[in-house]
Write a protein that holds these residues in place. Structure first.
Motif, mmCIF file in Angstrom:
data_model
loop_
_atom_site.group_PDB
_atom_site.id
_atom_site.type_symbol
_atom_site.label_atom_id
_atom_site.label_comp_id
_atom_site.label_asym_id
_atom_site.label_seq_id
_atom_site.Cartn_x
_atom_site.Cartn_y
_atom_site.Cartn_z
ATOM 1 N N ALA A 73 0.827 -1.205 0.000
ATOM 2 C CA ALA A 73 0.000 0.000 0.000
ATOM 3 C C ALA A 73 0.861 1.255 0.000
ATOM 4 O O ALA A 73 0.589 2.215 -0.736
ATOM 5 N N ARG A 74 1.907 1.243 0.812
ATOM 6 C CA ARG A 74 2.790 2.416 0.896
ATOM 7 C C ARG A 74 3.459 2.691 -0.447
ATOM 8 O O ARG A 74 3.557 3.845 -0.888
ATOM 9 N N ILE A 75 3.911 1.642 -1.126
ATOM 10 C CA ILE A 75 4.553 1.796 -2.437
ATOM 11 C C ILE A 75 3.579 2.403 -3.444
ATOM 12 O O ILE A 75 3.903 3.361 -4.153
ATOM 13 N N ILE A 76 2.378 1.858 -3.512
ATOM 14 C CA ILE A 76 1.384 2.330 -4.482
ATOM 15 C C ILE A 76 1.035 3.799 -4.235
ATOM 16 O O ILE A 76 1.023 4.618 -5.163
ATOM 17 N N LEU A 77 0.782 4.148 -2.984
ATOM 18 C CA LEU A 77 0.391 5.520 -2.662
ATOM 19 C C LEU A 77 1.535 6.503 -2.889
ATOM 20 O O LEU A 77 1.334 7.584 -3.449
ATOM 21 N N ASP A 78 2.742 6.130 -2.468
ATOM 22 C CA ASP A 78 3.894 7.023 -2.649
ATOM 23 C C ASP A 78 4.185 7.250 -4.126
ATOM 24 O O ASP A 78 4.498 8.371 -4.556
ATOM 25 N N GLU A 79 4.079 6.182 -4.918
ATOM 26 C CA GLU A 79 4.386 6.325 -6.339
ATOM 27 C C GLU A 79 3.321 7.132 -7.067
ATOM 28 O O GLU A 79 3.622 7.847 -8.030
ATOM 29 N N PHE A 80 2.087 7.040 -6.608
ATOM 30 C CA PHE A 80 1.050 7.891 -7.198
ATOM 31 C C PHE A 80 1.322 9.355 -6.866
ATOM 32 O O PHE A 80 1.306 10.225 -7.747
ATOM 33 N N LYS A 81 1.587 9.644 -5.586
ATOM 34 C CA LYS A 81 1.814 11.022 -5.159
ATOM 35 C C LYS A 81 3.015 11.650 -5.862
ATOM 36 O O LYS A 81 3.028 12.851 -6.134
ATOM 37 N N ASN A 82 4.030 10.840 -6.163
ATOM 38 C CA ASN A 82 5.247 11.346 -6.788
ATOM 39 C C ASN A 82 5.191 11.356 -8.303
ATOM 40 O O ASN A 82 6.184 11.667 -8.965
ATOM 41 N N GLY A 83 4.039 10.992 -8.877
ATOM 42 C CA GLY A 83 3.876 11.042 -10.320
ATOM 43 C C GLY A 83 4.476 9.885 -11.082
ATOM 44 O O GLY A 83 4.552 9.926 -12.321
ATOM 45 N N LYS A 84 4.901 8.836 -10.382
ATOM 46 C CA LYS A 84 5.546 7.710 -11.062
ATOM 47 C C LYS A 84 4.553 6.824 -11.812
ATOM 48 O O LYS A 84 4.959 5.984 -12.621
#
Length: 310
Positions: A284-295
């Motif tokens: 969950a942390r990976i998915i959310l962080d990557e969305f927020k960072n535009g990845k």
């Protein structure tokens, strides 16, 4: 994941979240409005509706207004254009900006001067020549207000009071020879009008993990991406579109199918614990962080209601 229970929990959280200092903040902003000519409202371009505190429209009624759609670099370019047109049809000028790179910031200054040109002309005819335009910026936390103030004023620190209840002396920041900006410590926090608004704010990081449960947020984000940006999801996590469709077609509740796809993302990213189980919290942390960072690419959560523009 039991969907009914999730919905019940979200409803409970929505009712409970609204900081108590809001009344004080409202009074302060209402008082400061007497000092300004124009209000600049900063929104997140990915969620223009959810990132707009509904109280702002009431408080600023009667004032000239401009919308800034910040973080436009993270949003769907087609949707960016639609949202600009949406506000135009409401009689409000909207400008796309990226405070981190400075994109659109100079355009904001030009638009402020355009909006106020007629008023300044009238004042000049009455002998009030050289009066500066006074502007106020409002926005909920995490829409990039401090970064925008730094950019537009060419400062290294904005000194914006983002902590609840912080009171500072008002200060006017000189933007150029024509425009001054009121740096106000007032912060309007988001108000959850619905579960959807709460989730949209959570996706972009406005709501922290201690307000809503991270795994649930990631689950709903994956669901949204499958329905709206499936190609982005497949490319980022090397998922086969055929696999996603076959998983969705399984004879089990939809939430179980989507949760299975989310765990597959965890498997692809090596979020495996002893015994072969997937670490759903890490996933969950990976998915959310990557969305927020535009990845995951340029993604807009809230689609503009006006449809295509030519």
């Amino acid at each position: 994941m039991q969907k009914n229970n999730e919905e019940k929990n979200f409803s409970k959280m929505n009712i409970n979240w609204y900081p108590g200092h809001m009344a004080k903040t409202r009074r302060q902003i209402a008082e400061d409005l007497k000092l300004v000519d124009i209000v600049i409202e900063l929104l997140d371009a990915r969620i223009p509706i959810a990132s707009q505190n509904p109280d702002i429209s009431k408080i600023t009624s009667g004032k000239k207004k401009m919308i800034i759609l910040n973080k436009c670099d993270l949003a769907d370019e087609k949707q960016n254009k639609l949202w600009v047109e949406y506000y135009h049809k409401k009689g409000i000028k909207a400008v796309l900006t990226d405070s981190n790179s400075g994109k659109g910031v100079e355009a904001c200054i030009r638009e402020i001067e355009k909006i106020m040109a007629q008023d300044l002309q009238i004042q000049a005819e009455k002998g009030r020549i050289g009066r500066k335009i006074r502007a106020m910026i409002l926005g909920i936390p995490n829409v990039g207000k401090s970064s925008f103030i730094n950019r537009i004023s060419k400062r290294t620190t904005a000194g914006v009071g983002n902590k609840p209840g912080v009171t500072k002396q008002k200060q006017w920041i000189r933007i150029n020879q024509k425009v001054e900006l009121l740096d106000t410590p007032g912060v309007l926090w988001p108000k959850f009008e619905s579960e959807e608004v709460a989730l949209n704010l959570a996706f972009t990081g406005t709501i922290k993990d201690d307000i809503l449960e991270r795994t649930e947020i990631a689950y709903y984000l994956v669901k949204f991406l499958i329905e709206n940006y499936r190609q982005n999801l497949c490319e980022r996590y090397k998922l086969d579109e055929k696999y996603i469709q076959e998983t969705l077609n399984q004879d089990q509740p939809e939430n179980s199918n989507i949760y299975e796809i989310m765990l597959e993302i965890g498997r692809k990213r090596g979020c495996i614990m002893s015994g072969g189980n997937i670490d759903e919290e890490k996933t969950a942390r990976i998915i959310l962080d990557e969305f927020k960072n535009g990845k995951l690419g340029k993604i807009t959560i809230e689609k503009c209601p006006i449809g295509d523009v030519s």
